[in-house]
Design a protein around this motif. Structure first.
Motif, PDB file in Angstrom:
ATOM      1  N   ILE A   1       0.813  -1.224   0.000  1.00 39.91           N
ATOM      2  CA  ILE A   1       0.000   0.000   0.000  1.00 39.91           C
ATOM      3  C   ILE A   1       0.846   1.274   0.000  1.00 39.91           C
ATOM      4  N   SER A   2       1.979   1.264   0.705  1.00 42.10           N
ATOM      5  CA  SER A   2       2.825   2.469   0.722  1.00 42.10           C
ATOM      6  C   SER A   2       3.351   2.775  -0.678  1.00 42.10           C
ATOM      7  N   GLN A   3       3.660   1.715  -1.467  1.00 45.09           N
ATOM      8  CA  GLN A   3       4.127   1.902  -2.845  1.00 45.09           C
ATOM      9  C   GLN A   3       2.974   2.339  -3.763  1.00 45.09           C
ATOM     10  N   SER A   4       1.767   1.870  -3.470  1.00 44.37           N
ATOM     11  CA  SER A   4       0.592   2.284  -4.252  1.00 44.37           C
ATOM     12  C   SER A   4       0.288   3.763  -4.039  1.00 44.37           C
ATOM     13  N   ILE A   5       0.347   4.197  -2.777  1.00 42.64           N
ATOM     14  CA  ILE A   5       0.113   5.613  -2.466  1.00 42.64           C
ATOM     15  C   ILE A   5       1.177   6.475  -3.149  1.00 42.64           C
ATOM     16  N   ALA A   6       2.430   6.005  -3.098  1.00 34.73           N
ATOM     17  CA  ALA A   6       3.529   6.738  -3.757  1.00 34.73           C
ATOM     18  C   ALA A   6       3.303   6.829  -5.261  1.00 34.73           C
ATOM     19  N   GLU A   7       2.733   5.778  -5.852  1.00 33.58           N
ATOM     20  CA  GLU A   7       2.434   5.795  -7.295  1.00 33.58           C
ATOM     21  C   GLU A   7       1.424   6.895  -7.621  1.00 33.58           C
ATOM     22  N   VAL A   8       0.365   6.988  -6.818  1.00 29.90           N
ATOM     23  CA  VAL A   8      -0.665   8.013  -7.053  1.00 29.90           C
ATOM     24  C   VAL A   8      -0.060   9.410  -6.884  1.00 29.90           C
ATOM     25  N   GLU A   9       0.751   9.574  -5.855  1.00 30.22           N
ATOM     26  CA  GLU A   9       1.380  10.883  -5.622  1.00 30.22           C
ATOM     27  C   GLU A   9       2.339  11.250  -6.751  1.00 30.22           C
ATOM     28  N   LYS A  10       3.016  10.244  -7.307  1.00 29.76           N
ATOM     29  CA  LYS A  10       3.918  10.503  -8.441  1.00 29.76           C
ATOM     30  C   LYS A  10       3.116  10.943  -9.675  1.00 29.76           C
ATOM     31  N   CYS A  11       1.927  10.382  -9.839  1.00 26.01           N
ATOM     32  CA  CYS A  11       1.045  10.817 -10.939  1.00 26.01           C
ATOM     33  C   CYS A  11       0.717  12.301 -10.794  1.00 26.01           C
ATOM     34  N   ALA A  12       0.385  12.714  -9.572  1.00 23.37           N
ATOM     35  CA  ALA A  12       0.061  14.127  -9.326  1.00 23.37           C
ATOM     36  C   ALA A  12       1.255  15.021  -9.629  1.00 23.37           C
ATOM     37  N   LEU A  13       2.434  14.582  -9.231  1.00 18.45           N
ATOM     38  CA  LEU A  13       3.672  15.323  -9.500  1.00 18.45           C
ATOM     39  C   LEU A  13       3.881  15.497 -11.010  1.00 18.45           C
ATOM     40  N   MET A  14       3.727  14.399 -11.753  1.00 14.27           N
ATOM     41  CA  MET A  14       3.887  14.429 -13.212  1.00 14.27           C
ATOM     42  C   MET A  14       2.856  15.358 -13.853  1.00 14.27           C
ATOM     43  N   MET A  15       1.616  15.295 -13.373  1.00 12.62           N
ATOM     44  CA  MET A  15       0.560  16.126 -13.955  1.00 12.62           C
ATOM     45  C   MET A  15       0.811  17.603 -13.690  1.00 12.62           C
ATOM     46  N   ASN A  16       1.342  17.915 -12.511  1.00 10.90           N
ATOM     47  CA  ASN A  16       1.691  19.308 -12.222  1.00 10.90           C
ATOM     48  C   ASN A  16       2.842  19.795 -13.096  1.00 10.90           C
ATOM     49  N   TYR A  17       3.754  18.892 -13.427  1.00  9.73           N
ATOM     50  CA  TYR A  17       4.835  19.240 -14.361  1.00  9.73           C
ATOM     51  C   TYR A  17       4.230  19.692 -15.699  1.00  9.73           C
ATOM     52  N   TYR A  18       3.263  18.927 -16.215  1.00 15.13           N
ATOM     53  CA  TYR A  18       2.639  19.291 -17.495  1.00 15.13           C
ATOM     54  C   TYR A  18       1.721  20.507 -17.357  1.00 15.13           C
ATOM     55  N   ALA A  19       1.111  20.653 -16.191  1.00 16.62           N
ATOM     56  CA  ALA A  19       0.242  21.816 -15.965  1.00 16.62           C
ATOM     57  C   ALA A  19       1.038  23.121 -15.995  1.00 16.62           C
ATOM     58  N   ASP A  20       2.322  23.037 -15.669  1.00 15.33           N
ATOM     59  CA  ASP A  20       3.190  24.224 -15.653  1.00 15.33           C
ATOM     60  C   ASP A  20       4.112  24.294 -16.877  1.00 15.33           C
ATOM     61  N   ALA A  21       3.984  23.339 -17.790  1.00 13.78           N
ATOM     62  CA  ALA A  21       4.963  23.218 -18.879  1.00 13.78           C
ATOM     63  C   ALA A  21       4.845  24.347 -19.909  1.00 13.78           C
ATOM     64  N   GLU A  22       5.969  24.621 -20.524  1.00 10.93           N
ATOM     65  CA  GLU A  22       6.009  25.576 -21.636  1.00 10.93           C
ATOM     66  C   GLU A  22       5.228  24.984 -22.813  1.00 10.93           C
ATOM     67  N   ASN A  23       4.504  25.840 -23.528  1.00  8.80           N
ATOM     68  CA  ASN A  23       3.751  25.375 -24.695  1.00  8.80           C
ATOM     69  C   ASN A  23       4.683  25.288 -25.907  1.00  8.80           C
TER      70      ASN A  23
END
Length: 430
Positions: free
Chosen positions: A57-79
């Motif tokens: 479960i700790s690795q599953s939670i980390a997976e979800v949090e990593k998804c959020a991190l990646m999505m924020n990277y794209y949310a802030d990305a240069e066009n």
């Protein structure tokens, strides 16, 4: 084709006609909102992952949090998809980046949120719509992702989950509405999907297997290398394409390094996947455990020696194993997807490099040395999509991710991924 699937494909195509007109920054705002929902509910979604495929479960939670991190990277990305001006003698002199349309994602069970979103987020940000064929044991994860994106405000039809089996993939990929496919999975599945895409002149991206080398040279930090090596091999019960699978040890330090490595390996004790302290649980399915057991037997029949036995204690659980393998053993041509590691020794850097490259795969490698010249030697000569220096492999949204040789083609993550499913449209004239 079932009418319900046909309807979803038509819905995805209709959604595309509107979604491609939505400004890049507005798409980014929706991605940021979805990231927030994931981050705030990481335990809820992590529980779905663990229930479906048995990850601690700790690795599953980390997976979800990593998804959020990646999505924020794209949310802030240069066009980087803005029309590009080209110097020329013409009045019109531009390149426009045009999304392709409906993209099929064929995704695996080992990272049921990460693999899906890693492919889908840049593809959607580029203006495409997505239909997902998830692994049969991960339909709950697929449906949860749909709910998150709808709650964030994504229009209906931009991301849909088809809930189909492998048999339906061919028909879906051949459908006129579908313009490309991204597959993460085995070489066999990748070859089949790429051949269908090729026959139908559709773009494909493949992220396939790996048998990554973890090379420990005589001037490495051995304690750090031992800890990182074991974690890289055994996290997610060894069911990771970029896991360290072959540990190539400089023979000059084998007597010192191997005992440290074995001691660390034996700290990974099976536990309840729902317990947050558990570091390793059972494999995702019994048939996958059967396959690993067959590979273990094959390795031994071809001369491998047992360092730590791979001990099966239930239909899907093993005490992790470690074997010593010589060059020429046919097991080196396969990917070991589970808690079984391979140890090899090399006389020098040239032999370590030759061993590392002498496989069909080329996903990622890790090299441990303090010497800059030795680092450079491996950086320039290893045949893989990623080379890690004094660290284990882990993907990062900022850097391109992909393989070479039988590990596939195309790029996920980084800004480069935004251009995977677009057409560069040239505009020239006066």
């Amino acid at each position: 084709m079932e009418q319900s699937i046909e309807n979803k494909l038509i819905k995805a195509d209709k959604a595309f006609s509107e979604w491609k007109k939505v400004p890049f920054e507005d798409r980014q705002r929706l991605i940021a909102k979805a990231a927030e929902i994931l981050k705030n509910n990481s335990e809820k979604f992590g529980t779905i992952i663990t229930t479906e495929m048995n990850k601690p479960i700790s690795q599953s939670i980390a997976e979800v949090e990593k998804c959020a991190l990646m999505m924020n990277y794209y949310a802030d990305a240069e066009n980087i998809l803005k029309p590009e001006k080209i110097d020329s003698e013409f009045n019109y002199s531009e390149v426009h980046y045009v999304p392709k349309g409906v993209i099929l994602g064929v995704m695996p069970w080992n990272f049921p949120f990460w693999q899906v979103l890693r492919f889908a987020v840049p593809a959607m940000l580029a203006g495409n719509t997505i239909v997902l064929k998830h692994a049969s044991i991960c339909f709950g994860s697929g449906n949860a992702i749909v709910e998150v994106l709808l709650e964030a405000g994504f229009p209906e039809g931009v991301f849909q989950h088809l809930e189909v089996g492998h048999k339906e993939v061919k028909e879906i990929l051949e459908h006129d509405t579908v313009k490309g496919v991204s597959l993460t999975g085995s070489g066999k599945a990748g070859g089949e999907v790429a051949s269908i895409a090729g026959l139908n002149i559709k773009k494909s991206l493949l992220e396939l297997g790996g048998s990554d080398a973890f090379i420990i040279l005589d001037d490495a930090d051995l304690d750090e290398a031992a800890a990182a090596g074991v974690k890289s091999r055994l996290q997610n019960c060894g069911q990771t394409c970029t896991a360290a699978k072959r540990f190539i040890i400089d023979e000059k330090i084998e007597d010192v390094f191997l005992p440290k490595f074995i001691a660390e390996y034996q700290t990974y004790v099976l536990g309840d996947p729902m317990n947050k302290d558990t570091v390793i649980a059972g494999m995702a399915r019994p048939d996958l455990a059967d396959e690993l057991e067959k590979q273990f037997t094959k390795a031994l029949e071809n001369g491998a020696e047992i360092i730590i036995p791979l001990e099966r204690i239930s239909d899907n659980e093993f005490k992790p194993g470690l074997i010593r393998v010589q060059q020429g053993n046919p097991i080196l041509q396969e990917e070991l997807f589970g808690p079984l590691g391979i140890v090899m020794t090399a006389k020098n850097d040239d032999e370590a490099l030759q061993m590392a490259n002498n496989i069909p795969f080329g996903l990622s490698n890790s090299v441990w040395t303090a010497n800059k010249d030795r680092q450079l030697f491996f950086i320039e000569n290893l045949e893989s999509g990623t080379v890690n220096i004094n660290r284990m492999t882990s993907s990062d949204p900022r850097f391109p991710f992909g393989g070479t040789k039988a590990s596939g083609y195309g790029t996920e993550l980084s800004l480069l991924a935004l251009k995977e499913f677009v057409t560069a449209k040239t505009i020239v004239g006066n």
